[in-house]
Design a protein around this motif. Structure first.
Motif, PDB file in Angstrom:
ATOM      1  N   ASP A  83      10.272   0.853   2.669  1.00  0.00           N
ATOM      2  CA  ASP A  83       9.345   0.054   1.979  1.00  0.00           C
ATOM      3  C   ASP A  83       9.756  -0.153   0.884  1.00  0.00           C
ATOM      4  OD1 ASP A  83       7.377  -0.971   0.605  1.00  0.00           O
ATOM      5  OD2 ASP A  83       5.793   0.323   1.826  1.00  0.00           O
ATOM      6  N   SER A  98       8.262  -7.333  -0.164  1.00  0.00           N
ATOM      7  CA  SER A  98       7.012  -8.181  -0.141  1.00  0.00           C
ATOM      8  C   SER A  98       7.344  -9.075  -1.199  1.00  0.00           C
ATOM      9  CB  SER A  98       6.054  -7.224  -0.535  1.00  0.00           C
ATOM     10  OG  SER A  98       4.840  -7.953  -1.251  1.00  0.00           O
ATOM     11  N   THR A 136       3.399  -6.458   4.337  1.00  0.00           N
ATOM     12  CA  THR A 136       2.750  -5.627   5.544  1.00  0.00           C
ATOM     13  C   THR A 136       3.409  -6.216   7.017  1.00  0.00           C
ATOM     14  OG1 THR A 136       0.889  -5.926   4.117  1.00  0.00           O
ATOM     15  CG2 THR A 136       0.695  -4.743   6.476  1.00  0.00           C
TER      16      THR A 136
HETATM   17  C1  LIG Z   1       4.452  -0.060  -1.531  1.00  0.00           C
HETATM   18  C2  LIG Z   1       3.608  -1.156  -0.926  1.00  0.00           C
HETATM   19  N1  LIG Z   1       3.665  -1.685   0.509  1.00  0.00           N
HETATM   20  C3  LIG Z   1       3.701  -2.519   1.237  1.00  0.00           C
HETATM   21  C4  LIG Z   1       2.990  -3.647   0.473  1.00  0.00           C
HETATM   22  C5  LIG Z   1       2.486  -4.921   1.194  1.00  0.00           C
HETATM   23  O1  LIG Z   1       2.968  -6.037   1.012  1.00  0.00           O
HETATM   24  P1  LIG Z   1       1.991  -7.504   1.118  1.00  0.00           P
HETATM   25  O2  LIG Z   1       0.960  -7.371   0.178  1.00  0.00           O
HETATM   26  O3  LIG Z   1       3.171  -8.386   0.763  1.00  0.00           O
HETATM   27  O4  LIG Z   1       1.774  -7.508   2.490  1.00  0.00           O
HETATM   28  C6  LIG Z   1       2.792  -3.469  -0.876  1.00  0.00           C
HETATM   29  C7  LIG Z   1       2.230  -4.735  -1.691  1.00  0.00           C
HETATM   30  O5  LIG Z   1       1.210  -5.108  -1.635  1.00  0.00           O
HETATM   31  C8  LIG Z   1       3.244  -2.145  -1.401  1.00  0.00           C
HETATM   32  O6  LIG Z   1       2.990  -2.180  -2.782  1.00  0.00           O
END
Ligand SMILES: Cc1ncc(COP(=O)(O)O)c(C=O)c1O
Length: 392
Positions: free
Chosen positions: A167, A191, A61
């Protein structure tokens, strides 16, 4: 659960000695913040991507938010993305003060549909001169591990002078026409959430880029806006990749390509068996795509006959099958049950039911099955047999 959605313990046991040593090394070094493990991991990841820079941050995120800020996204801007994703995608846009704008998905890949994107940008520029348009970036998501169709998206970004922030949270290692996703736009966001293809033992994220300015800006933003400690240039964040996580991820990176290959093999086995079952659509793999199957997601169309006719009509066939699998000890997940344009939080954006029909249909029909490199063929057979038993 007899068969979990992911089995992190099985993976740990397969590399236990390497992981234990890496953790001990960090404890003994007593370098806990931005030490040599983060530094080495960043270099190794840049090498893995063939990118000039990789900057570790605290989560996927944060990677998105910091990358958007580093690309100059500011309050009042509009950033186009898909509605069929995890909330973090749109949340990162909103946290920059920008407005998420949703364009519907291709029903086969579940990723943003380039034709609809083109139509949207054409309509927008016909009633706003290009200089007045507030759209400043496109944020494609490579959902489930399958790349979005990046060539037409890139062409549009050039035509309309837009940044591309990818992303790649679910698509580390995925390829588009032979190139790794994450290096196709201005910045790629990763991530390391534990269940991801390359998962840490906690939170973690990274921005990869070929642009030195973006990399430097992200590196500043993750550490209170400072290039040099205690000399602050901009307001930033405390969003550093943890030294322990970097040490763990360095071990796991050595196994990553093998694990991706295993995921692809499991997916092929699933698809071969599921193809024989009426009403089940295994995942479509686009010809341009090297899919890494972070998730193995099937789709249920309405031909699937339910044994238990007595169940509530309002429950979708997908939900009934999910309950059936659950009763048999097989875990499943729904990514995602509510399209972002219909979320309560985005009510002020003015979307309504019917605006993005493909995303709305997908939210009622997708179901993700257990997927991890250690899943064995017997388990896949049991899962597919249990699905089949529901059909009859
Ligand atoms: C498509 C997508 N974007 C962003 C994120 C955010 O990642 P994180 O959980 O490491 O903050 C995730 C995962 O949880 C995700 O699946």
């Amino acid at each position: 659960m007899k068969i979990p959605l992911v089995d992190l313990k099985a993976q740990y046991l397969s590399i236990k000695d390497e992981i234990d040593q890496a953790i001990n090394k960090v404890i003994n070094s007593s370098q806990f913040i931005l030490g040599s493990e983060v530094d080495a991991f960043e270099k190794e990841m840049a090498g893995y991507f063939g990118a000039r820079h990789a900057v570790g941050v605290a989560s996927g995120t944060d990677a998105l938010q910091l990358a958007l800020l580093a690309c100059g996204i500011k309050p009042g801007d509009e950033v186009i993305t898909t509605p069929f994703t995890f909330i973090a995608t749109a949340e990162a846009i909103a946290k920059c003060g920008a407005k998420p704008v949703f364009v519907d998905i291709d029903p086969k890949t579940y990723n943003i549909d380039p034709q609809k994107l083109e139509g949207f940008l054409e309509r927008k520029s016909s009633y706003q001169s290009k200089s007045q348009s507030h759209v400043t970036a496109i944020l494609p998501v490579h959902l489930y591990g399958q790349p979005a169709d990046m060539d037409p998206i890139t062409e549009l970004s050039k035509r309309y002078n837009l940044n591309i922030i990818e992303d790649c949270a679910q698509a580390l290692g995925a390829g588009y026409k032979g190139k790794k996703v994450g290096t196709l736009g201005h910045a790629g966001c990763l991530s390391f959430f534990p269940s991801k293809v390359l998962g840490a033992y906690g939170d973690g994220g990274m921005v990869v880029t070929n642009d030195a300015e973006i990399a430097e800006k992200v590196a500043m933003l993750r550490s209170h806006g400072s290039r040099e400690k205690y000399y602050t240039l901009i307001h930033g964040f405390n969003s550093r990749l943890d030294e322990f996580q970097a040490a763990i991820l360095r071990v796991k990176l050595r196994h990553l390509d093998n694990w991706i290959e295993l995921r692809r093999q499991k997916a092929a086995t699933y698809t071969k068996l599921l193809n024989r079952i009426t009403g089940i659509q295994p995942p479509y793999v686009a010809p341009y795509s090297h899919h890494v199957f972070n998730y193995y997601t099937i789709r249920l169309n309405s031909n699937l006959q339910s044994k238990s006719q007595s169940q509530s009509k309002s429950q979708s066939i997908r939900d009934k099958l999910r309950e059936h699998l659950n009763r048999k000890g097989i875990a499943t997940a729904i990514y995602y049950p509510l399209s972002l344009h219909l979320q309560e939080i985005y009510k002020p954006l003015g979307y309504k039911l019917g605006d993005l029909p493909e995303s709305e249909k997908a939210q009622a029909e997708v179901l993700s099955l257990p997927m991890y490199p250690e899943l064995n063929n017997k388990q896949i057979e049991e899962i597919t047999r249990t699905i089949k038993s529901y059909e009859q």
